[in-house]
Design a protein around this motif. Structure first.
Motif, PDB file in Angstrom:
ATOM      1  N   ARG A   1      -4.272 -11.558  17.448  1.00  0.00           N
ATOM      2  CA  ARG A   1      -4.342 -11.705  15.432  1.00  0.00           C
ATOM      3  C   ARG A   1      -5.426 -10.524  15.312  1.00  0.00           C
ATOM      4  N   VAL A   2      -4.851  -9.007  14.453  1.00  0.00           N
ATOM      5  CA  VAL A   2      -5.098  -8.309  14.097  1.00  0.00           C
ATOM      6  C   VAL A   2      -5.780  -8.200  12.494  1.00  0.00           C
ATOM      7  N   ALA A   3      -7.128  -8.525  12.081  1.00  0.00           N
ATOM      8  CA  ALA A   3      -7.820  -7.950  10.737  1.00  0.00           C
ATOM      9  C   ALA A   3      -7.707  -7.338  10.765  1.00  0.00           C
ATOM     10  N   LEU A   4      -6.522  -5.776   9.841  1.00  0.00           N
ATOM     11  CA  LEU A   4      -6.615  -4.223   8.950  1.00  0.00           C
ATOM     12  C   LEU A   4      -7.662  -4.461   7.879  1.00  0.00           C
ATOM     13  N   THR A   5      -8.420  -3.279   7.826  1.00  0.00           N
ATOM     14  CA  THR A   5      -8.542  -3.267   6.792  1.00  0.00           C
ATOM     15  C   THR A   5      -8.073  -2.391   5.749  1.00  0.00           C
ATOM     16  N   SER A   6      -7.631  -3.046   4.438  1.00  0.00           N
ATOM     17  CA  SER A   6      -6.089  -2.319   3.780  1.00  0.00           C
ATOM     18  C   SER A   6      -7.504  -1.711   2.891  1.00  0.00           C
ATOM     19  N   SER A   7      -6.623  -1.553   1.420  1.00  0.00           N
ATOM     20  CA  SER A   7      -7.289  -1.138  -0.027  1.00  0.00           C
ATOM     21  C   SER A   7      -6.738  -2.393  -0.868  1.00  0.00           C
TER      22      SER A   7
ATOM     23  N   ARG B   1      -0.747   2.637   0.827  1.00  0.00           N
ATOM     24  CA  ARG B   1      -0.467   1.335   0.704  1.00  0.00           C
ATOM     25  C   ARG B   1       0.940   1.809   2.164  1.00  0.00           C
ATOM     26  N   GLU B   2       0.665   3.168   2.120  1.00  0.00           N
ATOM     27  CA  GLU B   2       2.435   3.365   2.644  1.00  0.00           C
ATOM     28  C   GLU B   2       1.114   2.590   4.706  1.00  0.00           C
ATOM     29  N   ALA B   3       0.132   3.296   4.399  1.00  0.00           N
ATOM     30  CA  ALA B   3      -0.096   2.811   5.247  1.00  0.00           C
ATOM     31  C   ALA B   3      -0.598   0.652   6.399  1.00  0.00           C
ATOM     32  N   GLU B   4      -0.381   0.243   5.131  1.00  0.00           N
ATOM     33  CA  GLU B   4      -1.063  -1.076   4.893  1.00  0.00           C
ATOM     34  C   GLU B   4       0.923  -1.341   5.005  1.00  0.00           C
ATOM     35  N   LYS B   5       1.810  -0.529   4.293  1.00  0.00           N
ATOM     36  CA  LYS B   5       3.054  -1.235   5.087  1.00  0.00           C
ATOM     37  C   LYS B   5       3.559  -0.779   6.573  1.00  0.00           C
ATOM     38  N   ALA B   6       3.572   0.177   6.524  1.00  0.00           N
ATOM     39  CA  ALA B   6       3.625   0.177   8.059  1.00  0.00           C
ATOM     40  C   ALA B   6       3.221  -0.926   9.025  1.00  0.00           C
TER      41      ALA B   6
ATOM     42  N   TRP C   1       1.136 -11.689  18.102  1.00  0.00           N
ATOM     43  CA  TRP C   1       0.513 -11.257  17.446  1.00  0.00           C
ATOM     44  C   TRP C   1       0.342 -11.304  15.853  1.00  0.00           C
ATOM     45  N   GLN C   2      -0.613 -11.866  14.866  1.00  0.00           N
ATOM     46  CA  GLN C   2      -0.408 -12.317  13.340  1.00  0.00           C
ATOM     47  C   GLN C   2      -1.425 -11.170  13.063  1.00  0.00           C
ATOM     48  N   LEU C   3      -0.940 -10.931  11.742  1.00  0.00           N
ATOM     49  CA  LEU C   3      -1.648  -9.268  11.175  1.00  0.00           C
ATOM     50  C   LEU C   3      -2.235 -10.336   9.937  1.00  0.00           C
ATOM     51  N   VAL C   4      -3.503 -10.250  10.012  1.00  0.00           N
ATOM     52  CA  VAL C   4      -4.179 -10.259   8.552  1.00  0.00           C
ATOM     53  C   VAL C   4      -4.814  -8.672   8.235  1.00  0.00           C
ATOM     54  N   THR C   5      -4.537  -9.059   6.560  1.00  0.00           N
ATOM     55  CA  THR C   5      -4.777  -7.738   6.033  1.00  0.00           C
ATOM     56  C   THR C   5      -5.969  -8.092   4.993  1.00  0.00           C
ATOM     57  N   ILE C   6      -6.937  -6.635   5.057  1.00  0.00           N
ATOM     58  CA  ILE C   6      -7.931  -7.386   3.490  1.00  0.00           C
ATOM     59  C   ILE C   6      -8.263  -5.939   2.899  1.00  0.00           C
ATOM     60  N   ASN C   7      -7.885  -6.438   1.203  1.00  0.00           N
ATOM     61  CA  ASN C   7      -7.840  -5.845   0.034  1.00  0.00           C
ATOM     62  C   ASN C   7      -9.063  -5.434   0.078  1.00  0.00           C
TER      63      ASN C   7
ATOM     64  N   ARG D   1      -1.932 -11.309   3.582  1.00  0.00           N
ATOM     65  CA  ARG D   1      -2.814 -10.107   2.950  1.00  0.00           C
ATOM     66  C   ARG D   1      -4.092 -11.053   1.762  1.00  0.00           C
ATOM     67  N   TYR D   2      -5.590 -10.802   1.684  1.00  0.00           N
ATOM     68  CA  TYR D   2      -6.214 -11.441   0.884  1.00  0.00           C
ATOM     69  C   TYR D   2      -7.267  -9.775   0.438  1.00  0.00           C
ATOM     70  N   ILE D   3      -7.210 -10.134  -1.380  1.00  0.00           N
ATOM     71  CA  ILE D   3      -7.903  -9.230  -1.967  1.00  0.00           C
ATOM     72  C   ILE D   3      -9.026  -9.942  -1.868  1.00  0.00           C
ATOM     73  N   VAL D   4      -9.955  -8.699  -2.060  1.00  0.00           N
ATOM     74  CA  VAL D   4     -11.355  -8.720  -1.671  1.00  0.00           C
ATOM     75  C   VAL D   4     -12.227  -8.352  -3.180  1.00  0.00           C
ATOM     76  N   SER D   5     -12.343  -9.027  -3.932  1.00  0.00           N
ATOM     77  CA  SER D   5     -12.785  -8.345  -5.069  1.00  0.00           C
ATOM     78  C   SER D   5     -13.428  -9.372  -5.852  1.00  0.00           C
ATOM     79  N   GLY D   6     -15.027  -9.976  -5.878  1.00  0.00           N
ATOM     80  CA  GLY D   6     -16.071 -10.352  -6.944  1.00  0.00           C
ATOM     81  C   GLY D   6     -15.390  -9.729  -7.921  1.00  0.00           C
ATOM     82  N   THR D   7     -15.635  -9.093  -8.517  1.00  0.00           N
ATOM     83  CA  THR D   7     -15.097  -9.102  -9.830  1.00  0.00           C
ATOM     84  C   THR D   7     -15.185  -7.796 -10.732  1.00  0.00           C
TER      85      THR D   7
END
Length: 259
Positions: free
Chosen positions: A29-35, A73-78, A89-95, A157-163
């Motif tokens: 598994r890969v946990a990738l930092t996106s945005s 956007r383009e980096a995460e799409k890649a 392997w499984q990809l999981v992204t944190i945004n 994908r997981y959006i991580v935004s508190g407020t």
């Protein structure tokens, strides 16, 4: 220049790392930092009041308009393109959105630290722009990456935004936390003035066009909370801890009259 300094490094860096993953059989598994910038470009690009979810990809950015957002956007799409061509392997992204919180060191060139220093210097008094942002605690972002890497249910994908909060309200929050240090804004700075002066303040005109004069984007927390049981830190706690740490590191000086 934008291609060489921003877009190519983002895309090629992602491709290089995942190329190494493809050559490493032990990785599952890969946990990738996106945005959050990969999710939206303009808060109103999908209509006023739209709540952004993990299904959304930013619409506004191009190589010439909001190129930072475009690169994310383009980096995460890649990354998803590479992940889709194999099944080992499984990809999981944190945004994450704008990351706030106590810094580890005294570097002051980050966007969040710069914003807080400007607020503490009184640069948003008497007027602040009408604009907002999604914000999240740096410790929450770290925790989200751990869950993305190891939680059995983590996927996609997981959006991580508190407020989401207006900059003027951040100023008011800090003035409440530290009475006598910050005077909250009482006026709204006109957009045309910010558009004229933005470049001299490090704010590009495409950022002014697509963020000033509108509330910040709203993000759904249902996926990260529902699938991973995630709990967000309150923004007041984040700001208090951040400013105390900045004082400790000598990045800002608390006035003697302020407790």
């Amino acid at each position: 220049e934008v291609q060489d300094k921003l877009i190519k490094p983002a895309i090629q860096g992602t491709q290089n790392v995942l190329g190494s993953v493809n050559r490493t059989p032990s990785i599952k598994r890969v946990a990738l930092t996106s945005s959050g910038a990969a999710v939206y470009g303009n808060p109103n690009e999908r209509g006023p009041g739209h709540v952004f979810t993990e299904e959304d990809w930013s619409l506004t950015p191009t190589e010439k308009v909001l190129p930072y957002y475009y690169s994310k956007r383009e980096a995460e799409k890649a990354a998803w393109d590479i992940a889709g061509k194999q099944d080992r392997w499984q990809l999981v992204t944190i945004n994450p959105t704008l990351v706030m919180g106590p810094p580890l060191g005294a570097r002051d060139d980050g966007e969040c630290v710069t914003l807080v220093k400007r607020i503490l210097k009184g640069e948003f008094y008497p007027a602040a722009p009408y604009t907002g942002a999604g914000m999240v605690d740096i410790r929450d972002v770290a925790a989200a990456h751990c869950l993305a890497a190891f939680h059995p249910a983590a996927k996609g994908r997981y959006i991580v935004s508190g407020t989401t909060i207006l900059i003027s309200d951040v100023c008011r929050m800090i003035s409440e936390l530290y009475p006598g240090w910050v005077r909250p804004p009482c006026l709204t700075a006109p957009k045309f003035l910010i558009w004229l002066l933005g470049p001299s303040m490090g704010l590009t005109r495409d950022m002014v066009t697509h963020s000033i004069g509108m509330p910040g984007p709203q993000f759904s927390r249902s996926k990260v909370e529902g699938e991973l049981g995630f709990k967000f830190t309150e923004l007041r706690t984040t700001m208090k801890d951040m400013i105390e740490r900045m004082v400790e590191l000598g990045m800002v000086q608390k006035p003697a009259k302020v407790k």
